[in-house]
Design a protein around this motif. Sequence first.
Motif, PDB file in Angstrom:
ATOM      1  N   LEU A   5     -56.424 -70.354 -30.841  1.00  0.00           N
ATOM      2  CA  LEU A   5     -57.590 -69.709 -30.265  1.00  0.00           C
ATOM      3  C   LEU A   5     -57.579 -68.222 -30.585  1.00  0.00           C
ATOM      4  N   SER A   6     -56.422 -67.599 -30.538  1.00  0.00           N
ATOM      5  CA  SER A   6     -56.317 -66.180 -30.922  1.00  0.00           C
ATOM      6  C   SER A   6     -56.757 -65.987 -32.367  1.00  0.00           C
ATOM      7  N   HIS A   7     -56.369 -66.907 -33.216  1.00  0.00           N
ATOM      8  CA  HIS A   7     -56.774 -66.848 -34.618  1.00  0.00           C
ATOM      9  C   HIS A   7     -58.295 -66.932 -34.734  1.00  0.00           C
ATOM     10  N   LEU A   8     -58.903 -67.918 -34.072  1.00  0.00           N
ATOM     11  CA  LEU A   8     -60.360 -68.061 -34.106  1.00  0.00           C
ATOM     12  C   LEU A   8     -61.040 -66.816 -33.552  1.00  0.00           C
ATOM     13  N   ASN A   9     -60.479 -66.240 -32.519  1.00  0.00           N
ATOM     14  CA  ASN A   9     -61.052 -65.030 -31.924  1.00  0.00           C
ATOM     15  C   ASN A   9     -60.978 -63.820 -32.852  1.00  0.00           C
ATOM     16  N   SER A  10     -59.996 -63.800 -33.739  1.00  0.00           N
ATOM     17  CA  SER A  10     -59.739 -62.595 -34.528  1.00  0.00           C
ATOM     18  C   SER A  10     -60.275 -62.615 -35.955  1.00  0.00           C
ATOM     19  N   ILE A  11     -60.676 -63.763 -36.459  1.00  0.00           N
ATOM     20  CA  ILE A  11     -61.148 -63.807 -37.845  1.00  0.00           C
ATOM     21  C   ILE A  11     -62.548 -63.196 -37.950  1.00  0.00           C
ATOM     22  N   HIS A  36     -70.021 -64.703 -29.521  1.00  0.00           N
ATOM     23  CA  HIS A  36     -69.548 -64.558 -28.139  1.00  0.00           C
ATOM     24  C   HIS A  36     -68.025 -64.511 -28.018  1.00  0.00           C
ATOM     25  N   ARG A  37     -67.340 -64.412 -29.150  1.00  0.00           N
ATOM     26  CA  ARG A  37     -65.884 -64.263 -29.088  1.00  0.00           C
ATOM     27  C   ARG A  37     -65.556 -62.891 -28.549  1.00  0.00           C
ATOM     28  N   PRO A  38     -64.393 -62.689 -27.980  1.00  0.00           N
ATOM     29  CA  PRO A  38     -63.258 -63.610 -27.866  1.00  0.00           C
ATOM     30  C   PRO A  38     -63.392 -64.529 -26.650  1.00  0.00           C
ATOM     31  N   TYR A  39     -62.788 -65.683 -26.769  1.00  0.00           N
ATOM     32  CA  TYR A  39     -62.737 -66.645 -25.674  1.00  0.00           C
ATOM     33  C   TYR A  39     -61.351 -66.573 -25.044  1.00  0.00           C
ATOM     34  N   GLY A  43     -60.998 -73.826 -22.536  1.00  0.00           N
ATOM     35  CA  GLY A  43     -62.054 -74.226 -21.607  1.00  0.00           C
ATOM     36  C   GLY A  43     -63.293 -73.354 -21.745  1.00  0.00           C
ATOM     37  N   ALA A  44     -63.097 -72.066 -21.910  1.00  0.00           N
ATOM     38  CA  ALA A  44     -64.228 -71.151 -22.076  1.00  0.00           C
ATOM     39  C   ALA A  44     -64.949 -71.422 -23.395  1.00  0.00           C
ATOM     40  N   LEU A  45     -64.198 -71.693 -24.454  1.00  0.00           N
ATOM     41  CA  LEU A  45     -64.801 -72.024 -25.741  1.00  0.00           C
ATOM     42  C   LEU A  45     -65.615 -73.311 -25.632  1.00  0.00           C
ATOM     43  N   LEU A  46     -65.064 -74.328 -24.985  1.00  0.00           N
ATOM     44  CA  LEU A  46     -65.766 -75.601 -24.842  1.00  0.00           C
ATOM     45  C   LEU A  46     -67.013 -75.456 -23.971  1.00  0.00           C
ATOM     46  N   ALA A  47     -66.928 -74.644 -22.933  1.00  0.00           N
ATOM     47  CA  ALA A  47     -68.106 -74.406 -22.080  1.00  0.00           C
ATOM     48  C   ALA A  47     -69.200 -73.693 -22.869  1.00  0.00           C
ATOM     49  N   ALA A  48     -68.815 -72.716 -23.677  1.00  0.00           N
ATOM     50  CA  ALA A  48     -69.791 -72.008 -24.516  1.00  0.00           C
ATOM     51  C   ALA A  48     -70.401 -72.954 -25.549  1.00  0.00           C
ATOM     52  N   ALA A  49     -69.587 -73.844 -26.088  1.00  0.00           N
ATOM     53  CA  ALA A  49     -70.081 -74.823 -27.068  1.00  0.00           C
ATOM     54  C   ALA A  49     -71.084 -75.767 -26.418  1.00  0.00           C
ATOM     55  N   ASP A  50     -70.773 -76.217 -25.206  1.00  0.00           N
ATOM     56  CA  ASP A  50     -71.706 -77.089 -24.489  1.00  0.00           C
ATOM     57  C   ASP A  50     -73.026 -76.374 -24.236  1.00  0.00           C
ATOM     58  N   VAL A 151     -61.467 -78.787 -30.393  1.00  0.00           N
ATOM     59  CA  VAL A 151     -60.076 -78.918 -29.954  1.00  0.00           C
ATOM     60  C   VAL A 151     -59.166 -79.043 -31.171  1.00  0.00           C
ATOM     61  N   ARG A 152     -59.553 -79.898 -32.138  1.00  0.00           N
ATOM     62  CA  ARG A 152     -58.734 -80.044 -33.356  1.00  0.00           C
ATOM     63  C   ARG A 152     -58.699 -78.733 -34.140  1.00  0.00           C
ATOM     64  N   LEU A 153     -59.817 -78.037 -34.228  1.00  0.00           N
ATOM     65  CA  LEU A 153     -59.867 -76.773 -34.955  1.00  0.00           C
ATOM     66  C   LEU A 153     -58.909 -75.755 -34.356  1.00  0.00           C
ATOM     67  N   VAL A 154     -58.936 -75.634 -33.052  1.00  0.00           N
ATOM     68  CA  VAL A 154     -58.055 -74.669 -32.371  1.00  0.00           C
ATOM     69  C   VAL A 154     -56.595 -75.082 -32.512  1.00  0.00           C
ATOM     70  N   ARG A 155     -56.331 -76.369 -32.428  1.00  0.00           N
ATOM     71  CA  ARG A 155     -54.943 -76.843 -32.550  1.00  0.00           C
ATOM     72  C   ARG A 155     -54.413 -76.670 -33.962  1.00  0.00           C
ATOM     73  N   SER A 156     -55.298 -76.755 -34.963  1.00  0.00           N
ATOM     74  CA  SER A 156     -54.833 -76.667 -36.345  1.00  0.00           C
ATOM     75  C   SER A 156     -54.890 -75.264 -36.918  1.00  0.00           C
ATOM     76  N   ALA A 157     -55.525 -74.329 -36.218  1.00  0.00           N
ATOM     77  CA  ALA A 157     -55.645 -72.953 -36.718  1.00  0.00           C
ATOM     78  C   ALA A 157     -54.284 -72.297 -36.812  1.00  0.00           C
ATOM     79  N   ARG A 158     -54.123 -71.551 -37.855  1.00  0.00           N
ATOM     80  CA  ARG A 158     -52.855 -70.836 -38.077  1.00  0.00           C
ATOM     81  C   ARG A 158     -53.062 -69.350 -37.833  1.00  0.00           C
ATOM     82  N   PRO A 159     -52.243 -68.767 -36.978  1.00  0.00           N
ATOM     83  CA  PRO A 159     -52.367 -67.327 -36.730  1.00  0.00           C
ATOM     84  C   PRO A 159     -51.913 -66.511 -37.923  1.00  0.00           C
TER      85      PRO A 159
END
Length: 159
Positions: A5-11, A36-39, A43-50, A151-159
């Motif tokens: 998630l930190s990686h997604l927030n920072s790219i 709308h980053r950072p999350y 849970g906050a990312l999923l709520a924003a996605a919904d 969820v898969r994207l966040v789990r597979s992201a590399r910092p």
Amino acid sequence: MRDGLSHLNSIPPKTAEAALLTCYGSLRWARRLAAHRPYPDLGALLAAADEAAYDMRPADLAEALANETALPHLPPTTLVGSAARTALHAAHAAYEARFGHVFVICLDPEHPGEHLDQVLTGIRARLGNEPDEERAVAAEELRGIARARLVRLVRSARP
């Protein structure tokens, strides 16, 4: 998961948009989530996605549906007979002819052996829907698919 998630927030925003587009094929949705980053947490990312998915206009939904693949990944042919594959292709063709877009369904990740039955049952049941009703069902299925992909994207992201 926090590191992903930190990686997604920072790219950079365009890189985040491209990654998010793999989860839900609407540019408006991806831009909204990237903007709308950072999350603070998943849970906050999923709520924003919904929320972003619920706010999609018909054109955004059409774009997302157009970016989906026609059929989900199924077990190898040795595990799924050709008759079952033929039935699936025929059902999908009937669905696409009726509604003008691919069939989408959020499949249970815990039971991959049941995916073929879930897809066939879902297509057959939803072929009776009216077009407006089916758009709403497809939008909800896409929202569920997007959540699983995030969820898969966040789990597979590399910092």
